[in-house]
Design an enzyme around this catalytic site. Structure first.
Site, mmCIF file in Angstrom:
data_model
loop_
_atom_site.group_PDB
_atom_site.id
_atom_site.type_symbol
_atom_site.label_atom_id
_atom_site.label_comp_id
_atom_site.label_asym_id
_atom_site.label_seq_id
_atom_site.Cartn_x
_atom_site.Cartn_y
_atom_site.Cartn_z
ATOM 1 N N HIS A 183 0.857 -1.177 0.000
ATOM 2 C CA HIS A 183 0.000 0.000 0.000
ATOM 3 C C HIS A 183 0.898 1.233 0.000
ATOM 4 O O HIS A 183 2.050 1.189 0.465
ATOM 5 C CB HIS A 183 -0.897 0.015 1.235
ATOM 6 C CG HIS A 183 -1.979 -1.006 1.202
ATOM 7 N ND1 HIS A 183 -3.067 -0.946 2.043
ATOM 8 C CD2 HIS A 183 -2.155 -2.119 0.442
ATOM 9 C CE1 HIS A 183 -3.874 -1.973 1.799
ATOM 10 N NE2 HIS A 183 -3.329 -2.699 0.833
ATOM 11 N N GLU A 219 1.022 3.865 1.837
ATOM 12 C CA GLU A 219 1.533 4.251 3.145
ATOM 13 C C GLU A 219 2.705 3.373 3.570
ATOM 14 O O GLU A 219 3.720 3.863 4.067
ATOM 15 C CB GLU A 219 0.436 4.143 4.220
ATOM 16 C CG GLU A 219 -0.781 4.987 3.955
ATOM 17 C CD GLU A 219 -1.912 4.246 3.265
ATOM 18 O OE1 GLU A 219 -3.080 4.474 3.635
ATOM 19 O OE2 GLU A 219 -1.636 3.448 2.338
ATOM 20 N N CYS A 276 -6.148 1.919 5.931
ATOM 21 C CA CYS A 276 -6.780 0.660 6.325
ATOM 22 C C CYS A 276 -6.162 0.195 7.654
ATOM 23 O O CYS A 276 -5.209 0.804 8.149
ATOM 24 C CB CYS A 276 -6.552 -0.388 5.229
ATOM 25 S SG CYS A 276 -4.844 -1.003 5.139
ATOM 26 N N CYS A 318 -2.306 -0.393 7.421
ATOM 27 C CA CYS A 318 -1.539 0.844 7.316
ATOM 28 C C CYS A 318 -1.590 1.641 8.612
ATOM 29 O O CYS A 318 -0.588 2.227 9.024
ATOM 30 C CB CYS A 318 -2.028 1.663 6.139
ATOM 31 S SG CYS A 318 -1.650 0.861 4.551
#
Length: 151
Positions: A55, A57, A85, A88
């Site tokens: 992801h 992040e 999420c 993260c």
């Protein structure tokens, strides 16, 4: 439409999101700032890297930790185009990010102000300051158009 110009880090995160979307990834971008300077940026890349943890992040946190030579990102700000999420949010806590800025809320998968609300748990190791909404319209439209094209 925003009434004021976006802060530069969010504009850069949105540019990262557009790069990710152009590569066929869900258009989410992230930028990490330390002492006013961008030290890392990334966009979602789970498909390209064959890595479900890739992801924006997480990739930005990894790059920032390498740049600083430290797994603790004390004093850093994370600017991201979508509410993080649970995975993260956990990474943000473990990295000791000082401030989190996210553009669009994610009622379905977010874990900061929705869902798991990771930073509100007693077990959360570190709770960043959280600010939301800057760039929300543009980030939301990037995501909506990405998914509209795929339906």
């Amino acid at each position: 439409m925003n009434r004021w110009p976006l802060p530069e880090p969010m504009a850069q995160a949105l540019a990262e999101a557009r790069r990710g979307g152009a590569a066929g990834e869900v258009p989410i971008g992230a930028v990490i700032v330390k002492d006013g300077a961008v030290i890392a940026s990334a966009h979602n890349a789970p498909r390209g890297l064959n890595d479900p943890t890739a992801h924006a992040e997480v990739l930005a946190i990894r790059a920032a930790a390498q740049a600083l030579g430290n797994e603790r990102l004390d004093g850093c700000e994370l600017w991201v185009t979508l509410e993080p999420c649970p995975m993260c949010a956990g990474a943000i806590s473990h990295a000791r990010i000082a401030r989190l800025y996210y553009a669009a809320a994610d009622p379905k998968g977010g874990a900061v102000d929705h869902g798991a609300r990771v930073f509100e748990h007693e077990q959360c190791l570190h709770k960043p300051e959280v600010y939301s909404g800057m760039g929300e319209a543009e980030a939301g439209e990037l995501l909506r158009s990405f998914f509209r094209e795929r339906r």
